[in-house]
Design an enzyme around this catalytic site. Structure first.
Site, PDB file in Angstrom:
ATOM      1  N   ASP A   1       0.838  -1.201   0.000  1.00 54.08           N
ATOM      2  CA  ASP A   1       0.000   0.000   0.000  1.00 54.08           C
ATOM      3  C   ASP A   1       0.877   1.258   0.000  1.00 54.08           C
ATOM      4  OD1 ASP A   1       0.828  -0.185   2.621  1.00 54.08           O
ATOM      5  OD2 ASP A   1      -1.189  -0.126   3.502  1.00 54.08           O
ATOM      6  N   SER A   2       2.206   1.054  -0.018  1.00 54.81           N
ATOM      7  CA  SER A   2       3.113   2.158  -0.328  1.00 54.81           C
ATOM      8  C   SER A   2       2.729   2.783  -1.670  1.00 54.81           C
ATOM      9  CB  SER A   2       4.565   1.668  -0.381  1.00 54.81           C
ATOM     10  OG  SER A   2       4.684   0.545  -1.235  1.00 54.81           O
TER      11      SER A   2
ATOM     12  N   ASP B   1      -0.896  -6.150  -0.224  1.00 50.56           N
ATOM     13  CA  ASP B   1      -1.292  -5.560   1.057  1.00 50.56           C
ATOM     14  C   ASP B   1      -2.796  -5.453   1.179  1.00 50.56           C
ATOM     15  OD1 ASP B   1       0.838  -5.041   2.722  1.00 50.56           O
ATOM     16  OD2 ASP B   1       1.273  -3.078   1.865  1.00 50.56           O
TER      17      ASP B   1
ATOM     18  N   LYS C   1      -0.861  -9.442   2.904  1.00 50.92           N
ATOM     19  CA  LYS C   1      -0.102  -8.947   4.055  1.00 50.92           C
ATOM     20  C   LYS C   1      -0.995  -8.015   4.857  1.00 50.92           C
ATOM     21  CE  LYS C   1       3.497  -5.927   3.574  1.00 50.92           C
ATOM     22  NZ  LYS C   1       3.041  -4.737   4.326  1.00 50.92           N
TER      23      LYS C   1
ATOM     24  N   GLU D   1      -1.171  -5.599   8.690  1.00 48.62           N
ATOM     25  CA  GLU D   1      -0.361  -4.970   9.732  1.00 48.62           C
ATOM     26  C   GLU D   1      -0.951  -5.207  11.118  1.00 48.62           C
ATOM     27  OE1 GLU D   1       0.199  -0.812   8.834  1.00 48.62           O
ATOM     28  OE2 GLU D   1       0.975  -1.248   6.826  1.00 48.62           O
TER      29      GLU D   1
ATOM     30  N   GLU E   1       9.448  -3.956  10.171  1.00 47.30           N
ATOM     31  CA  GLU E   1       9.848  -2.643   9.626  1.00 47.30           C
ATOM     32  C   GLU E   1      10.357  -1.740  10.745  1.00 47.30           C
ATOM     33  OE1 GLU E   1       6.979  -0.854   6.999  1.00 47.30           O
ATOM     34  OE2 GLU E   1       8.077   1.034   6.902  1.00 47.30           O
TER      35      GLU E   1
HETATM   36  O1  KIV Z   1       3.572  -1.030   1.521  1.00 45.75           O
HETATM   37  C1  KIV Z   1       4.722  -1.458   1.410  1.00 45.75           C
HETATM   38  O2  KIV Z   1       5.409  -1.257   0.402  1.00 45.75           O
HETATM   39  C2  KIV Z   1       5.260  -2.229   2.515  1.00 45.75           C
HETATM   40  C3  KIV Z   1       6.746  -2.437   2.544  1.00 45.75           C
HETATM   41  C4  KIV Z   1       7.380  -1.187   3.036  1.00 45.75           C
HETATM   42  C5  KIV Z   1       7.126  -3.613   3.358  1.00 45.75           C
HETATM   43  O3  KIV Z   1       4.548  -2.630   3.382  1.00 45.75           O
END
Ligand code: KIV
Length: 272
Positions: free
Chosen positions: A52-53, A91, A119, A121, A188
């Protein structure tokens, strides 16, 4: 001793734990489109993350919070078309995993778009979410330490687990996400010694980003690897591999070799 050759078979989820058992470091990068994904895979990347970056580095937002499941699914479908071997992780965007049922809907969308694993959090109430997804055949990667979706509560993007109480909590959370069924854990922005302790506690692989050299693998965001200005502060753990390598494929190959040989991150790109 780490091996320095990428694997040529398509990655599957059970192979992640095999890699840890065999001391093979995992090389992971974010990508958001088919061409970068194809280039990254060909240059030796094991795992591609549609993070989600994307909200910050592609969409230009100040945080990851505005990213939606539809946004992520679009980029997952693009990336999936570029891959034949790498494991594709997606994510779960902010609050799409707020309840087990919402997470199941979002994860189903992302797997149907081409991801193999989602993924999410945090620990706490997310442990129920992890169990719920894993019981329904959805592989899960957990993400602890600095969790960017918590930026409003945390008040910024800061190193986590620095004092004894916070370190013990993070270590317990890591055990809990693994017990709940997570098959991989991203750590992280945590001190190297803490990431090392967590890595040795678990049989699932840890993937570090700002978590020192002792994790079972490393991940970087595409724009950071290539020194592209995304409009955000560059944290200490970031290294521009394109500057020395001169080509995108060369930058990925240099990153992959440095990870597999345990040369990245060094002390200059880690936290004490
Ligand atoms: O969103 C993302 O790119 C991430 C990485 C920084 C691990 O979660």
């Amino acid at each position: 001793m780490y091996t320095s050759t990428p694997q040529d078979k398509p990655w599957t989820v059970p192979m992640l734990a095999d890699a840890k058992r065999d001391s093979r470091k995992l090389v992971m990068l974010t990508a958001y489109d088919a061409s970068f994904a194809r280039t990254f895979e060909a240059a030796g990347t094991d795992i591609i993350l549609v993070g989600d970056s994307l909200g910050m580095v592609v969409q230009g937002h100040g945080s990851t919070l505005p990213v939606t499941v539809a946004d992520t699914a679009y980029h997952v479908a693009c990336v999936a078309r570029g891959l034949s071997r790498a494991l594709l992780v997606a994510d779960l965007p902010f609050q799409s995993d707020a309840t087990p049922e919402r997470a199941l809907d979002a994860a189903t969308t992302l797997l149907q778009a081409g991801a193999t694993m989602v993924k999410l959090e945090g620990a706490g109430h997310k442990l129920d979410v992890i169990r719920f997804l894993v019981e329904r055949e959805i592989p899960v990667c957990a993400h602890l330490g600095l969790t960017p979706q918590s930026v409003l509560r945390l008040g910024g993007y800061k190193v986590q687990g620095r004092d004894e109480v916070a370190a013990a909590r993070l270590r317990a959370d890591a055990r809990a996400v693994a017990e709940a069924g997570a098959a991989m854990l991203v750590l992280e922005c945590v001190p190297s010694a803490l990431a090392q302790a967590i890595t040795s506690d678990l049989t699932i692989p840890t993937i570090g980003i700002g978590a020192g050299p002792h994790c079972d693998g490393q991940v970087l965001v595409l724009h950071d690897l290539l020194g592209v200005n995304s409009g955000h502060r560059r944290p200490k753990f970031v290294k521009d591999f394109l500057a020395e390598a001169g080509t995108v494929a060369g930058a990925v190959a240099a990153f992959a070799a440095a990870v597999r040989e345990g040369r990245f991150p060094d002390a200059a790109h880690s936290y004490d």
